[in-house]
Each structure stands twice: as C-alpha cells, then as structure tokens.
Design a protein around this motif. Structure first.
Motif, PDB file in Angstrom:
ATOM      1  N   CYS A 171       0.821  -1.213   0.000  1.00  0.00           N
ATOM      2  CA  CYS A 171       0.000   0.000   0.000  1.00  0.00           C
ATOM      3  C   CYS A 171       0.857   1.267   0.000  1.00  0.00           C
ATOM      4  O   CYS A 171       0.367   2.358  -0.295  1.00  0.00           O
ATOM      5  CB  CYS A 171      -0.940   0.012   1.205  1.00  0.00           C
ATOM      6  N   MET A 172       2.107   1.124   0.375  1.00  0.00           N
ATOM      7  CA  MET A 172       3.095   2.205   0.374  1.00  0.00           C
ATOM      8  C   MET A 172       2.846   3.264   1.443  1.00  0.00           C
ATOM      9  O   MET A 172       3.472   4.327   1.435  1.00  0.00           O
ATOM     10  CB  MET A 172       3.170   2.902  -1.000  1.00  0.00           C
ATOM     11  N   LYS A 173       1.942   3.003   2.387  1.00  0.00           N
ATOM     12  CA  LYS A 173       1.669   3.980   3.440  1.00  0.00           C
ATOM     13  C   LYS A 173       2.911   4.278   4.271  1.00  0.00           C
ATOM     14  O   LYS A 173       3.125   5.405   4.711  1.00  0.00           O
ATOM     15  CB  LYS A 173       0.555   3.460   4.360  1.00  0.00           C
ATOM     16  N   CYS A 174       3.739   3.266   4.484  1.00  0.00           N
ATOM     17  CA  CYS A 174       4.940   3.453   5.305  1.00  0.00           C
ATOM     18  C   CYS A 174       6.015   4.255   4.584  1.00  0.00           C
ATOM     19  O   CYS A 174       6.984   4.711   5.205  1.00  0.00           O
ATOM     20  CB  CYS A 174       5.503   2.108   5.750  1.00  0.00           C
ATOM     21  N   LEU A 175       5.848   4.452   3.269  1.00  0.00           N
ATOM     22  CA  LEU A 175       6.827   5.192   2.479  1.00  0.00           C
ATOM     23  C   LEU A 175       6.463   6.660   2.306  1.00  0.00           C
ATOM     24  O   LEU A 175       7.256   7.445   1.804  1.00  0.00           O
ATOM     25  CB  LEU A 175       6.980   4.560   1.090  1.00  0.00           C
ATOM     26  N   ASP A 176       5.276   7.028   2.739  1.00  0.00           N
ATOM     27  CA  ASP A 176       4.765   8.375   2.501  1.00  0.00           C
ATOM     28  C   ASP A 176       5.300   9.349   3.557  1.00  0.00           C
ATOM     29  O   ASP A 176       4.551   9.886   4.379  1.00  0.00           O
ATOM     30  CB  ASP A 176       3.233   8.362   2.507  1.00  0.00           C
ATOM     31  N   GLU A 177       6.617   9.553   3.532  1.00  0.00           N
ATOM     32  CA  GLU A 177       7.294  10.459   4.467  1.00  0.00           C
ATOM     33  C   GLU A 177       6.955  10.139   5.914  1.00  0.00           C
ATOM     34  O   GLU A 177       6.870  11.038   6.770  1.00  0.00           O
ATOM     35  CB  GLU A 177       6.945  11.913   4.150  1.00  0.00           C
ATOM     36  N   ILE A 178       6.769   8.849   6.203  1.00  0.00           N
ATOM     37  CA  ILE A 178       6.454   8.441   7.568  1.00  0.00           C
ATOM     38  C   ILE A 178       7.719   8.299   8.405  1.00  0.00           C
ATOM     39  O   ILE A 178       7.786   8.765   9.538  1.00  0.00           O
ATOM     40  CB  ILE A 178       5.664   7.109   7.569  1.00  0.00           C
ATOM     41  N   CYS A 179       8.729   7.665   7.857  1.00  0.00           N
ATOM     42  CA  CYS A 179       9.958   7.410   8.613  1.00  0.00           C
ATOM     43  C   CYS A 179      10.834   8.662   8.650  1.00  0.00           C
ATOM     44  O   CYS A 179      11.235   9.177   7.609  1.00  0.00           O
ATOM     45  CB  CYS A 179      10.731   6.242   8.012  1.00  0.00           C
ATOM     46  N   MET A 180      11.137   9.126   9.848  1.00  0.00           N
ATOM     47  CA  MET A 180      11.975  10.316   9.989  1.00  0.00           C
ATOM     48  C   MET A 180      13.443  10.025   9.688  1.00  0.00           C
ATOM     49  O   MET A 180      14.239  10.942   9.493  1.00  0.00           O
ATOM     50  CB  MET A 180      11.864  10.863  11.419  1.00  0.00           C
ATOM     51  N   PHE A 181      13.794   8.742   9.661  1.00  0.00           N
ATOM     52  CA  PHE A 181      15.207   8.385   9.598  1.00  0.00           C
ATOM     53  C   PHE A 181      15.585   7.695   8.288  1.00  0.00           C
ATOM     54  O   PHE A 181      16.651   7.104   8.179  1.00  0.00           O
ATOM     55  CB  PHE A 181      15.546   7.497  10.793  1.00  0.00           C
ATOM     56  N   ASP A 182      14.688   7.753   7.315  1.00  0.00           N
ATOM     57  CA  ASP A 182      14.956   7.205   5.986  1.00  0.00           C
ATOM     58  C   ASP A 182      15.375   5.738   6.058  1.00  0.00           C
ATOM     59  O   ASP A 182      16.277   5.290   5.352  1.00  0.00           O
ATOM     60  CB  ASP A 182      16.045   8.027   5.296  1.00  0.00           C
ATOM     61  N   ALA A 183      14.706   4.987   6.928  1.00  0.00           N
ATOM     62  CA  ALA A 183      15.064   3.578   7.122  1.00  0.00           C
ATOM     63  C   ALA A 183      14.200   2.634   6.292  1.00  0.00           C
ATOM     64  O   ALA A 183      14.536   1.462   6.151  1.00  0.00           O
ATOM     65  CB  ALA A 183      14.932   3.204   8.605  1.00  0.00           C
ATOM     66  N   ILE A 184      13.094   3.131   5.732  1.00  0.00           N
ATOM     67  CA  ILE A 184      12.180   2.290   4.957  1.00  0.00           C
ATOM     68  C   ILE A 184      12.277   2.659   3.479  1.00  0.00           C
ATOM     69  O   ILE A 184      12.167   3.831   3.113  1.00  0.00           O
ATOM     70  CB  ILE A 184      10.732   2.442   5.439  1.00  0.00           C
TER      71      ILE A 184
END
Length: 276
Positions: free
Chosen positions: A209-222
């Motif tokens: 679904c790409m929800k976790c890629l939508d600028e969610i991670c503050m640390f660019d880990a995903i």
C-alpha cells in the motif's frame, strides 16, 4: 528583560533557517572543521533516545511475560521530577507551519535548569499536567524523543545543560531530527534506538500500500527495493510511526522486559531527579 529578548531573537533565527537545516547538516559530512564547530555548538554531550509511539490504539506491548505502554518509560521519569516546564508550542511545527499535527503540543523540559526558561515561552507544570501532555501527544500520533539536547540550552540561553532533560513530541514531517540522514555519523549516532527494541517486517502481510513510504519514517530507514519494502535496521530508530501507518500488521515492534528499567536508569544519570 535581556534573556527574553535573546530567546525571541534565537526563535526568529531558528524559524528563518529551519528549512535550511538539511543543507546545514549535509555540510557536516564534507568538512571536518565545520563538523567540529557544529558538534561543539549544538550537540556536545548529547544523549537522546527515541521512544516509540504504538498508539494503534496505544496497545500494550507484551514481552517475556510482562506488558507495558512505551510511554510508561517517559511517565516514570516525569513522576520522579520536581522541576517541570511545558512549552507553549512546538518550535519545529510552528517554524514549518505544520498543518497535519498540533502546533500547540510543545516539548516538556525536566530538571533544575528548566526553571530558567523564560515564562513567555513555557509554563511551570505539575506532574499531572506533564502526564496529560504525553497522553495528548500519543493521541495525536506523535513519537517521543527524550534526552539531553544541547541545542535547547543554546536557543533558550539557559545553563547548565546537565540540568535539563528534553521530551520532544515529534511528527514525521517537521521534526528537527529529520536531518538525521544528512548528518555525519559522529553526530547522528547520538540519537539512539531504545535498548531492546526490534521493528519487524512481515512480508506475507504486506499489501504494497506504500503507506509506510509516505514520508512516515523520519530516519529514511524504509525503502522500496526490487518491488519490496525493506527496513534498514542500522538506520531504524524504532519510532513506531511505520507501525501506526501500516493497516495490515505487516510491521510490528517488539521489546525486551528490561526496556523500561534500562532507559529510566540512563535518564537518572542525565539529570537530577528525586528518589521514589
């Protein structure tokens, strides 16, 4: 009146350069002299720990026969403190004019140095008020970062830094620590994952679904690599925002039973807090 004027000027400067923070951070990787200056001015002696928000809906985490809410760690530290100040607003979100998360949920400062914070930017608070602030931040879906952060003593012009502990309520879009991937490792390593935390990706449950890629991670880990979601364990700080974003239980977070004691003991070494 001198200190409030200095603080107001510092806030103005921070707001003005806030969107330059990525460029400023990137230079720490290119210049040893610049890196040393920035480290000495803003990050010296920092020790900062990310506390995850698993507010979906603030479920208790079961681990090795025990269970707790991640924010119990923060609340335990707050209950041991007599000197508490709550900021009137979040400097990061107001600087970035955040439209997705509350701008009025400011940091909590603990320790004797907190009493030096100018009254027009923060108010003296009770333990109960601070605990309620943590709950509001949880409900808003914010992650917490707790520790000693020199930059706070700089912009507020208060000292000593060893008497101040900061609890930030961070959103993924405006947090100052979004510069983490841009900083040299010698500085970014001062921001630590909670001891015993483990963020797991369950590929069988992932629906892309790409929800976790939508600028969610503050640390660019995903990232998306070869049409698969991947989590960089070295970059991940366990903030838990990806767990909240995923609706298919494809990302989970686990702890060890010693997590709370480990963090509370470390916080006791950072500021003067009363014995229970």
């Amino acid at each position: 009146m001198r200190r409030p004027r200095i603080v107001d000027f510092s806030r103005f400067i921070l707001k003005y350069i806030f969107n330059w923070r990525f460029w400023i951070a990137e230079i720490t990787k290119k210049s040893k002299i610049y890196r040393k200056i920035i480290d000495t001015m803003l990050f010296k002696d920092d020790e900062i720990i990310v506390i995850p928000n698993t507010i979906n809906i603030n479920e208790k985490i079961e681990s090795e026969g025990s269970e707790f809410l991640p924010t119990d760690i923060i609340k335990d530290v707050i209950r041991r403190c007599e000197d508490i100040v709550i900021m009137n607003s979040c400097l990061c979100r107001t600087s970035n004019n955040c439209q997705d998360y509350p701008q009025d949920l400011g940091c909590i400062f603990l320790g004797p140095t907190a009493n030096k914070i100018p009254k027009h930017i923060g108010k003296k608070a009770t333990v109960e008020e601070a605990l309620a602030q943590v709950d509001l931040a949880d409900e808003a879906g914010l992650s917490h970062i707790i520790g000693r952060n020199k930059i706070d003593t700089v912009w507020m012009n208060i000292h000593p830094g060893k008497g101040l502990l900061t609890i930030c309520h961070c959103c993924p879009c405006c947090c100052l620590w979004k510069v983490y991937p841009n900083l040299d490792d010698s500085i970014s390593n001062k921001l630590e994952k909670l001891d015993g935390i483990n963020v797991k990706l369950h590929e069988d449950n992932c629906k892309q679904c790409m929800k976790c890629l939508d600028e969610i991670c503050m640390f660019d880990a995903i990232r998306l690599e070869d049409n698969k979601i991947t989590i960089d364990e070295n970059a991940c700080k366990g903030c838990g925002l990806c767990v909240n974003a995923c609706k298919f239980n494809a990302i989970t977070i686990d702890y060890t039973s010693e997590t709370i004691d480990n963090v509370v003991n470390r916080m006791e070494n950072l500021i003067e807090i009363k014995e229970l």
